[in-house]
Design a protein around this motif. Structure first.
Motif, PDB file in Angstrom:
ATOM      1  N   THR A 158      16.969  26.365  28.942  1.00 45.14           N
ATOM      2  CA  THR A 158      15.889  26.760  29.852  1.00 45.14           C
ATOM      3  C   THR A 158      14.939  25.618  30.189  1.00 45.14           C
ATOM      4  N   PRO A 159      14.490  24.804  29.214  1.00 49.98           N
ATOM      5  CA  PRO A 159      13.594  23.698  29.583  1.00 49.98           C
ATOM      6  C   PRO A 159      14.213  22.716  30.573  1.00 49.98           C
ATOM      7  N   ASP A 160      15.530  22.534  30.500  1.00 47.11           N
ATOM      8  CA  ASP A 160      16.199  21.643  31.450  1.00 47.11           C
ATOM      9  C   ASP A 160      16.155  22.228  32.860  1.00 47.11           C
ATOM     10  N   LEU A 161      16.354  23.536  32.974  1.00 45.50           N
ATOM     11  CA  LEU A 161      16.310  24.182  34.282  1.00 45.50           C
ATOM     12  C   LEU A 161      14.889  24.191  34.842  1.00 45.50           C
ATOM     13  N   ASP A 162      13.904  24.276  33.949  1.00 43.43           N
ATOM     14  CA  ASP A 162      12.508  24.253  34.398  1.00 43.43           C
ATOM     15  C   ASP A 162      12.202  23.005  35.212  1.00 43.43           C
ATOM     16  N   ARG A 163      12.861  21.908  34.890  1.00 44.11           N
ATOM     17  CA  ARG A 163      12.592  20.642  35.571  1.00 44.11           C
ATOM     18  C   ARG A 163      13.288  20.559  36.938  1.00 44.11           C
ATOM     19  N   LEU A 164      14.165  21.509  37.230  1.00 41.91           N
ATOM     20  CA  LEU A 164      14.896  21.495  38.495  1.00 41.91           C
ATOM     21  C   LEU A 164      14.246  22.336  39.581  1.00 41.91           C
ATOM     22  N   VAL A 165      13.251  23.122  39.213  1.00 43.41           N
ATOM     23  CA  VAL A 165      12.677  24.079  40.163  1.00 43.41           C
ATOM     24  C   VAL A 165      11.176  23.854  40.292  1.00 43.41           C
ATOM     25  N   ALA A 166      10.557  24.623  41.182  1.00 43.34           N
ATOM     26  CA  ALA A 166       9.112  24.559  41.335  1.00 43.34           C
ATOM     27  C   ALA A 166       8.430  24.972  40.031  1.00 43.34           C
ATOM     28  N   ARG A 167       7.248  24.493  39.842  1.00 37.47           N
ATOM     29  CA  ARG A 167       6.532  24.755  38.590  1.00 37.47           C
ATOM     30  C   ARG A 167       6.375  26.260  38.348  1.00 37.47           C
TER      31      ARG A 167
ATOM     32  N   GLY B  23      14.051  27.641  47.625  1.00 39.69           N
ATOM     33  CA  GLY B  23      14.042  28.496  46.453  1.00 39.69           C
ATOM     34  C   GLY B  23      12.955  29.551  46.435  1.00 39.69           C
ATOM     35  N   VAL B  24      11.748  29.225  46.902  1.00 39.00           N
ATOM     36  CA  VAL B  24      10.656  30.204  46.863  1.00 39.00           C
ATOM     37  C   VAL B  24      10.945  31.345  47.830  1.00 39.00           C
ATOM     38  N   VAL B  25      11.358  31.005  49.056  1.00 37.10           N
ATOM     39  CA  VAL B  25      11.726  32.045  50.022  1.00 37.10           C
ATOM     40  C   VAL B  25      12.900  32.860  49.488  1.00 37.10           C
ATOM     41  N   GLY B  26      13.909  32.174  48.967  1.00 35.15           N
ATOM     42  CA  GLY B  26      15.094  32.868  48.477  1.00 35.15           C
ATOM     43  C   GLY B  26      14.791  33.818  47.337  1.00 35.15           C
TER      44      GLY B  26
END
Length: 263
Positions: free
Chosen positions: A78-87, A157-160
């Motif tokens: 999960t922490p790795d994915l956190d770095r791929l998306v908006a905060r 991503g936010v819209v999706g």
């Protein structure tokens, strides 16, 4: 024509009138989507070119259906994915990188089923609101969402996430000139209703029996004067005096229900 074939045909034909996505989207770059519903819908969409899926083991297991054996997937924590998306984005253990959807042009929508309403947004820039409007539009069978290219969020991503899968099934037409688009919509036989709290008429009384285009403005400023002038009627929702106004996505949902439920 089957639904999937119709959708691919809409995306594949060149538009003769204005429309299509431009500066407000990722162009030839990549789009990242996250969250189970958004990612799952994108994976099932034959019009999407998928690049790579990052997922936790739990996230991958939550998907409806198995991925092809050769699908590029990278398992991560999960922490790795956190770095791929908006905060603080709620990715639910799934992040998909894919190509943007192909442009859809207004004439492609106007040549379709006129019984389905069109939703037009005037300078609604919050991606959460645009995604939520898309979700309601898809739920109530709208033909398309129309926005001005320069004053709408890009596909992403936010819209999706807010659209909860609707980004993959609802045609999104981005135009250069919204007033001209409303003229084209009128020429196609649609009655254009602008929603504003200052209108004298209620929406129920303004709804015609034929094709409808619902026009909504941004929260606060509302519709621009020129856009309101391009509507055939202005109407309001019958909300209580205890509340000044509704969020634009809530107003769109109520209006779409009214269109679907009209006698």
């Amino acid at each position: 024509m089957a639904k999937g074939d119709r959708k691919r045909a809409l995306r594949g034909r060149a538009g003769r009138m204005q429309g299509g996505r431009g500066s407000g989207r990722a162009g030839t770059g990549q789009v990242r989507l996250w969250g189970r519903h958004a990612v799952e819908a994108a994976l099932k969409n034959p019009d999407r070119q998928h690049r790579k899926l990052w997922a936790t083991r739990e996230g991958a297991a939550s998907l409806d259906g198995e991925l092809p054996p050769d699908f590029p997937i990278e398992y991560a924590d999960t922490p790795d994915l956190d770095r791929l998306v908006a905060r603080d984005a709620p990715h639910q253990g799934l992040v998909l990188e894919c190509a943007p959807l192909e442009d859809i042009h207004l004439d492609e929508v106007l040549s379709g089923d006129a019984a389905r309403p069109i939703v037009v947004l005037d300078q609604v820039t919050d991606p959460h609101n645009v995604g939520a409007v898309m979700r309601s539009a898809a739920a109530f069978g709208a033909a398309a969402l129309v926005t001005q290219d320069r004053h709408a969020p890009p596909e992403g991503g936010v819209v999706g996430k807010a659209a909860s899968g609707a980004l993959e099934v609802l045609p999104w037409v981005r135009v250069v000139n919204l007033a001209r688009a409303l003229e084209d919509i009128a020429e196609a036989g649609y009655w254009r209703i602008g929603l504003t709290g200052e209108a004298d008429s209620l929406l129920a009384g303004a709804l015609p029996a034929g094709p409808v285009a619902l026009v909504l403005g941004a929260e606060g400023p509302g519709m621009r004067q020129n856009i309101a002038a391009h509507c055939d009627a202005l109407a309001r929702l019958p909300i209580s005096d205890a509340v000044e106004s509704l969020n634009v996505s809530n107003a769109a949902a109520v209006a779409l229900y009214a269109v679907a439920a009209r006698a």
